[in-house]
Design an enzyme around this catalytic site. Structure first.
Site, PDB file in Angstrom:
ATOM      1  N   ARG A  25      -1.728  10.651   4.753  1.00 35.26           N
ATOM      2  CA  ARG A  25      -2.403  11.212   5.914  1.00 35.26           C
ATOM      3  C   ARG A  25      -3.471  12.184   5.427  1.00 35.26           C
ATOM      4  O   ARG A  25      -3.199  13.037   4.578  1.00 35.26           O
ATOM      5  CB  ARG A  25      -1.393  11.907   6.831  1.00 35.26           C
ATOM      6  CG  ARG A  25      -0.432  10.922   7.476  1.00 35.26           C
ATOM      7  CD  ARG A  25       0.506  11.570   8.478  1.00 35.26           C
ATOM      8  NE  ARG A  25       1.346  10.565   9.099  1.00 35.26           N
ATOM      9  CZ  ARG A  25       2.555  10.228   8.658  1.00 35.26           C
ATOM     10  NH1 ARG A  25       3.047  10.834   7.572  1.00 35.26           N
ATOM     11  NH2 ARG A  25       3.268   9.294   9.260  1.00 35.26           N
TER      12      ARG A  25
ATOM     13  N   GLU B 255      -2.723  11.225 -10.835  1.00 38.55           N
ATOM     14  CA  GLU B 255      -2.604  11.202 -12.295  1.00 38.55           C
ATOM     15  C   GLU B 255      -3.595  10.194 -12.858  1.00 38.55           C
ATOM     16  O   GLU B 255      -3.687   9.059 -12.374  1.00 38.55           O
ATOM     17  CB  GLU B 255      -1.175  10.806 -12.693  1.00 38.55           C
ATOM     18  CG  GLU B 255      -0.939  10.825 -14.188  1.00 38.55           C
ATOM     19  CD  GLU B 255       0.460  10.400 -14.570  1.00 38.55           C
ATOM     20  OE1 GLU B 255       1.140   9.742 -13.771  1.00 38.55           O
ATOM     21  OE2 GLU B 255       0.884  10.728 -15.707  1.00 38.55           O
TER      22      GLU B 255
ATOM     23  N   HIS C  89       2.720  11.937  -7.066  1.00 41.22           N
ATOM     24  CA  HIS C  89       1.321  11.586  -7.346  1.00 41.22           C
ATOM     25  C   HIS C  89       1.136  10.080  -7.209  1.00 41.22           C
ATOM     26  O   HIS C  89       2.090   9.310  -7.222  1.00 41.22           O
ATOM     27  CB  HIS C  89       0.914  12.037  -8.754  1.00 41.22           C
ATOM     28  CG  HIS C  89       1.758  11.463  -9.851  1.00 41.22           C
ATOM     29  ND1 HIS C  89       2.846  12.126 -10.394  1.00 41.22           N
ATOM     30  CD2 HIS C  89       1.684  10.273 -10.502  1.00 41.22           C
ATOM     31  CE1 HIS C  89       3.383  11.368 -11.339  1.00 41.22           C
ATOM     32  NE2 HIS C  89       2.713  10.238 -11.418  1.00 41.22           N
TER      33      HIS C  89
ATOM     34  N   GLU D 205      -3.630   3.327   1.905  1.00 39.92           N
ATOM     35  CA  GLU D 205      -3.912   3.331   3.343  1.00 39.92           C
ATOM     36  C   GLU D 205      -4.078   4.784   3.767  1.00 39.92           C
ATOM     37  O   GLU D 205      -3.109   5.555   3.747  1.00 39.92           O
ATOM     38  CB  GLU D 205      -2.742   2.716   4.127  1.00 39.92           C
ATOM     39  CG  GLU D 205      -2.910   2.768   5.624  1.00 39.92           C
ATOM     40  CD  GLU D 205      -1.660   2.342   6.362  1.00 39.92           C
ATOM     41  OE1 GLU D 205      -0.556   2.401   5.795  1.00 39.92           O
ATOM     42  OE2 GLU D 205      -1.780   1.953   7.542  1.00 39.92           O
TER      43      GLU D 205
ATOM     44  N   ASN E 129      -5.234  11.203  11.823  1.00 37.19           N
ATOM     45  CA  ASN E 129      -4.843  11.435  13.215  1.00 37.19           C
ATOM     46  C   ASN E 129      -5.911  12.307  13.836  1.00 37.19           C
ATOM     47  O   ASN E 129      -6.159  13.430  13.342  1.00 37.19           O
ATOM     48  CB  ASN E 129      -3.476  12.130  13.279  1.00 37.19           C
ATOM     49  CG  ASN E 129      -2.346  11.182  12.937  1.00 37.19           C
ATOM     50  OD1 ASN E 129      -2.114  10.213  13.651  1.00 37.19           O
ATOM     51  ND2 ASN E 129      -1.664  11.430  11.835  1.00 37.19           N
TER      52      ASN E 129
ATOM     53  N   HIS F  39       0.845  -1.221   0.000  1.00 36.27           N
ATOM     54  CA  HIS F  39       0.000   0.000   0.000  1.00 36.27           C
ATOM     55  C   HIS F  39       0.868   1.254   0.000  1.00 36.27           C
ATOM     56  O   HIS F  39       2.065   1.195   0.262  1.00 36.27           O
ATOM     57  CB  HIS F  39      -0.949   0.025   1.211  1.00 36.27           C
ATOM     58  CG  HIS F  39      -0.304  -0.073   2.557  1.00 36.27           C
ATOM     59  ND1 HIS F  39      -0.358  -1.204   3.343  1.00 36.27           N
ATOM     60  CD2 HIS F  39       0.431   0.823   3.266  1.00 36.27           C
ATOM     61  CE1 HIS F  39       0.301  -0.992   4.464  1.00 36.27           C
ATOM     62  NE2 HIS F  39       0.794   0.227   4.449  1.00 36.27           N
TER      63      HIS F  39
HETATM   64  C1  LIG Z   1      -1.201  -0.901   9.369  1.00 36.02           C
HETATM   65  C2  LIG Z   1       0.133  -0.510   8.766  1.00 36.02           C
HETATM   66  O1  LIG Z   1      -0.009  -0.473   7.372  1.00 36.02           O
HETATM   67  C3  LIG Z   1       0.593   0.827   9.174  1.00 36.02           C
HETATM   68  O2  LIG Z   1       1.049   1.622   8.369  1.00 36.02           O
HETATM   69  S1  LIG Z   1       0.509   1.237  10.838  1.00 36.02           S
HETATM   70  C4  LIG Z   1       2.004   2.241  10.962  1.00 36.02           C
HETATM   71  C5  LIG Z   1       1.869   3.251  12.044  1.00 36.02           C
HETATM   72  N1  LIG Z   1       0.797   4.174  11.753  1.00 36.02           N
HETATM   73  C6  LIG Z   1       0.388   5.026  12.702  1.00 36.02           C
HETATM   74  O3  LIG Z   1       0.825   5.004  13.832  1.00 36.02           O
HETATM   75  C7  LIG Z   1      -0.691   5.992  12.238  1.00 36.02           C
HETATM   76  C8  LIG Z   1      -0.728   7.228  13.113  1.00 36.02           C
HETATM   77  C9  LIG Z   1       0.591   8.007  13.146  1.00 36.02           C
HETATM   78  N2  LIG Z   1       0.456   9.126  14.048  1.00 36.02           N
HETATM   79  C10 LIG Z   1       0.957   8.498  11.756  1.00 36.02           C
HETATM   80  O4  LIG Z   1       0.484   9.590  11.372  1.00 36.02           O
HETATM   81  O5  LIG Z   1       1.682   7.770  11.056  1.00 36.02           O
HETATM   82  C11 LIG Z   1       3.178   4.018  12.164  1.00 36.02           C
HETATM   83  O6  LIG Z   1       4.136   3.512  12.705  1.00 36.02           O
HETATM   84  N3  LIG Z   1       3.200   5.245  11.606  1.00 36.02           N
HETATM   85  C12 LIG Z   1       4.421   6.045  11.662  1.00 36.02           C
HETATM   86  C13 LIG Z   1       4.920   6.306  10.264  1.00 36.02           C
HETATM   87  O7  LIG Z   1       5.955   6.984  10.155  1.00 36.02           O
HETATM   88  O8  LIG Z   1       4.268   5.832   9.285  1.00 36.02           O
HETATM   89 NI    NI Z   2       1.111   1.084   6.362  1.00 36.02          NI
END
Ligand SMILES: C[C@@H](O)C(=O)SC[C@H](NC(=O)CC[C@H](N)C(=O)O)C(=O)NCC(=O)O
Ligand code: NI
Length: 133
Positions: free
Chosen positions: A9, A122, A74, A56, A60, A5
């Protein structure tokens, strides 16, 4: 190994899911709330995760916008007709930033639109031959 994936955000999960499903025709594959760390994940795509890469979306809780910076490029989606896709996106309130037309130096018809968070998408028109240029 295989590509699973791309994570984006988003500032409003419902807005993003609405755009990618209702306007771009993707399917919401699964959604997960993390109470402890206060975020929501939504996996969306055109096929099951077991069959191909998906998006994905990460929300937040309480964060409504991000600085996308200058590095993001993109994501690309294949469409049957780029001009028709642009019209559909525009009619649904989407932002077309580059109208459909041949890619510079090539013949493939492309267009660029933005999702509700400003991420560029795109649109690449499907071709009879395998290549996208
Ligand atoms: C499920 C798997 O595909 C993930 O990507 S979970 C990874 C995890 N994501 C988060 O903690 C989401 C919230 C976080 N505050 C954020 O915005 O990323 C993670 O470790 N994220 C940190 C990153 O740098 O991706
Ligand atoms: Ni992920």
């Amino acid at each position: 190994m295989r590509l699973l994936h791309t994570m984006l955000r988003v500032g409003d999960m419902d807005r993003a899911i609405e755009f990618y499903t209702k306007v771009l025709g993707m399917t919401l594959l699964r959604k997960h709330d993390n109470e402890e760390y206060q975020y929501t994940l939504a996996f969306i795509g055109y096929q099951p995760e077991s069959e191909g890469a998906v998006l994905e979306l990460t929300y937040n809780w309480g964060t409504s916008e991000y600085d996308l910076g200058s590095a993001y490029g993109h994501i690309a989606i294949e469409v049957d007709n780029a001009a028709e896709a642009c019209e559909r996106i525009r009619n649904h309130g989407g932002n077309v930033v580059r109208e459909a037309g041949p890619v510079k130096g090539g013949t493939t018809v492309i267009a660029f639109v933005e999702d509700p968070d400003g991420y560029k998408i795109e649109l690449i028109e499907k071709r009879a031959d395998a290549h996208n240029f």
